[in-house]
Design a protein around this motif. Structure first.
Motif, PDB file in Angstrom:
ATOM      1  N   HIS A 227       0.848  -1.188   0.000  1.00  0.00           N
ATOM      2  CA  HIS A 227       0.000   0.000   0.000  1.00  0.00           C
ATOM      3  C   HIS A 227       0.885   1.240   0.000  1.00  0.00           C
ATOM      4  N   VAL A 228       0.542   2.213  -0.823  1.00  0.00           N
ATOM      5  CA  VAL A 228       1.382   3.389  -1.029  1.00  0.00           C
ATOM      6  C   VAL A 228       0.615   4.640  -0.628  1.00  0.00           C
ATOM      7  N   ILE A 229       1.276   5.532   0.075  1.00  0.00           N
ATOM      8  CA  ILE A 229       0.680   6.809   0.468  1.00  0.00           C
ATOM      9  C   ILE A 229       1.587   7.938   0.029  1.00  0.00           C
ATOM     10  N   TRP A 230       0.996   9.094  -0.286  1.00  0.00           N
ATOM     11  CA  TRP A 230       1.791  10.252  -0.701  1.00  0.00           C
ATOM     12  C   TRP A 230       1.011  11.527  -0.435  1.00  0.00           C
ATOM     13  N   GLY A 231       1.685  12.671  -0.572  1.00  0.00           N
ATOM     14  CA  GLY A 231       1.062  13.968  -0.386  1.00  0.00           C
ATOM     15  C   GLY A 231       1.081  14.774  -1.660  1.00  0.00           C
ATOM     16  N   SER A 232       0.146  15.733  -1.768  1.00  0.00           N
ATOM     17  CA  SER A 232       0.033  16.566  -2.951  1.00  0.00           C
ATOM     18  C   SER A 232      -0.487  17.935  -2.565  1.00  0.00           C
ATOM     19  N   SER A 233       0.120  18.991  -3.119  1.00  0.00           N
ATOM     20  CA  SER A 233      -0.375  20.338  -2.862  1.00  0.00           C
ATOM     21  C   SER A 233      -1.749  20.552  -3.477  1.00  0.00           C
ATOM     22  N   GLU A 238      -3.121  10.990  -0.291  1.00  0.00           N
ATOM     23  CA  GLU A 238      -3.849   9.928  -0.966  1.00  0.00           C
ATOM     24  C   GLU A 238      -3.214   8.574  -0.660  1.00  0.00           C
ATOM     25  N   LEU A 239      -4.054   7.537  -0.662  1.00  0.00           N
ATOM     26  CA  LEU A 239      -3.620   6.171  -0.382  1.00  0.00           C
ATOM     27  C   LEU A 239      -4.037   5.247  -1.518  1.00  0.00           C
ATOM     28  N   TRP A 240      -3.074   4.457  -2.005  1.00  0.00           N
ATOM     29  CA  TRP A 240      -3.352   3.403  -2.985  1.00  0.00           C
ATOM     30  C   TRP A 240      -3.268   2.064  -2.267  1.00  0.00           C
ATOM     31  N   ASP A 241      -4.374   1.304  -2.282  1.00  0.00           N
ATOM     32  CA  ASP A 241      -4.442   0.048  -1.529  1.00  0.00           C
ATOM     33  C   ASP A 241      -4.185  -1.181  -2.383  1.00  0.00           C
ATOM     34  N   GLY A 242      -3.602  -0.981  -3.556  1.00  0.00           N
ATOM     35  CA  GLY A 242      -3.352  -2.081  -4.484  1.00  0.00           C
ATOM     36  C   GLY A 242      -4.408  -2.186  -5.565  1.00  0.00           C
ATOM     37  N   LYS A 243      -5.531  -1.481  -5.356  1.00  0.00           N
ATOM     38  CA  LYS A 243      -6.619  -1.521  -6.334  1.00  0.00           C
ATOM     39  C   LYS A 243      -7.054  -0.128  -6.775  1.00  0.00           C
ATOM     40  N   ALA A 244      -7.213   0.772  -5.823  1.00  0.00           N
ATOM     41  CA  ALA A 244      -7.728   2.105  -6.133  1.00  0.00           C
ATOM     42  C   ALA A 244      -7.077   3.140  -5.225  1.00  0.00           C
TER      43      ALA A 244
END
Length: 324
Positions: A227-233, A238-244
């Motif tokens: 699972h990937v998380i990141w930030g955006s101005s 946002e979090l990607w759980d492997g599907k969405a």
């Protein structure tokens, strides 16, 4: 164990917007590990609450050491043979970092520390960004072929072998790796103004774009579940759980995620004009830091600057959220 569902996360955002309790969760404590003397790198922590960081002094002192916090004891683990910066630790207490000649050196060697023994790792190019190590002792690192941060490529070193992960002449930076060798990072396009960036994910030889190319998504982190998380101005966190991809909060930076789906991030407090560190845990938001100091390391701590080639360091006081 599973990451909290998108519904539970979004419901938590609603509770947060109405005011969240400002306390440390039970079983946690904030530990101050370094004072404000020196320039401290972003602390890295493993699942055993061991923390590593480097404390640097620019010229005329021109010295940087790597420190380890373990079982309540702080000790220096680097020797005096180089300017040692930006360490990373895995769950087997193995540490890697960059060994440079000086504060201004951008062409550094790759170091491995294991059971008190320091080894210089043979790599085909110099390391020029925060190296990250997983439990399989795989180390992901970057090299700038352009000298201007326009062409930065990712490499994965395991044992004596090195694999080039990217070769697209883009600026691939700030990688994070989990224990199965999955890598998340930010790909920048500096050929246009303002520049654009995309969150990227590598797994089993396949590279996937997780975000659209918009202004300033960056600071990706990946857990053991991929699972990937990141930030955006533009959007927030946002979090990607492997599907969405799901929106966690519409305002935040410098996010990290652990294997339980607990998310730490920073939000700017308008009243105090400082960054406040928050934790999302079990559907609730906790305020970890006070308004009298900024408590965030911006995602740009891992980015090679287009305008300032000197090493970037932002943290003043190193602290860790440690589990009892």
């Amino acid at each position: 164990m599973k990451v909290a569902s998108a519904c539970a996360i979004l419901c938590g955002v609603m509770a947060f917007s109405n005011g969240a309790p400002a306390q440390i969760p039970e079983g946690y404590e904030v530990v101050v590990l370094a004072n404000d003397l020196g320039i401290h790198s972003r602390p890295e922590m493993n699942d055993h609450s061991e923390v590593v960081w480097s404390s640097a002094f620019p010229p005329p002192v021109n010295r940087s050491d790597v420190w380890l916090y373990s079982n309540g004891v702080i000790r220096k683990i680097s020797d005096d043979r180089g300017y040692d910066v930006r360490p990373s630790i895995n769950n087997n207490s193995v540490v890697t970092w960059m060994r440079c000649e000086s504060f201004f050196d951008l062409d550094c060697e790759l170091v491995l520390w294991e059971n008190g023994v320091i080894t210089l790792i043979d790599i085909p190019f110099s390391v020029q960004g925060l190296p990250k190590i997983n439990d399989a002792n795989q180390i992901v690192w970057i090299h700038d072929f352009s000298g201007t941060a326009d062409d930065v490529e990712l490499f994965l070193t395991e044992g004596g072998d090195t694999l080039q992960i990217t070769d697209d002449e883009s600026s691939n930076q700030a990688p994070r790796i989990n224990s199965v060798g999955e890598i998340a990072w930010t790909r920048f396009d500096f050929s246009i103004s303002p520049w654009l960036s995309t969150i990227m994910f590598y797994s089993d030889g396949t590279t996937t774009e997780l975000s659209g190319a918009t202004f300033e998504p960056a600071g990706a982190d990946v857990n053991e579940l991929g699972h990937v998380i990141w930030g955006s101005s533009d959007l927030g966190i946002e979090l990607w759980d492997g599907k969405a991809v799901a929106l966690i909060t519409d305002d935040g930076h410098a996010a990290t995620i652990n294997n339980l789906g607990e998310i730490s991030f920073a939000r700017f407090d308008d009243e105090s004009q400082n960054w406040i560190r928050w934790l999302f845990k079990a559907g609730q938001f906790y305020k970890l830091s006070s308004e009298d100091q900024s408590s965030v390391v911006f995602h740009v701590d891992g980015i090679l600057s287009k305008t300032a080639r000197a090493r970037r360091t932002f943290s003043r006081i190193v602290s860790a959220l440690a589990v009892h």
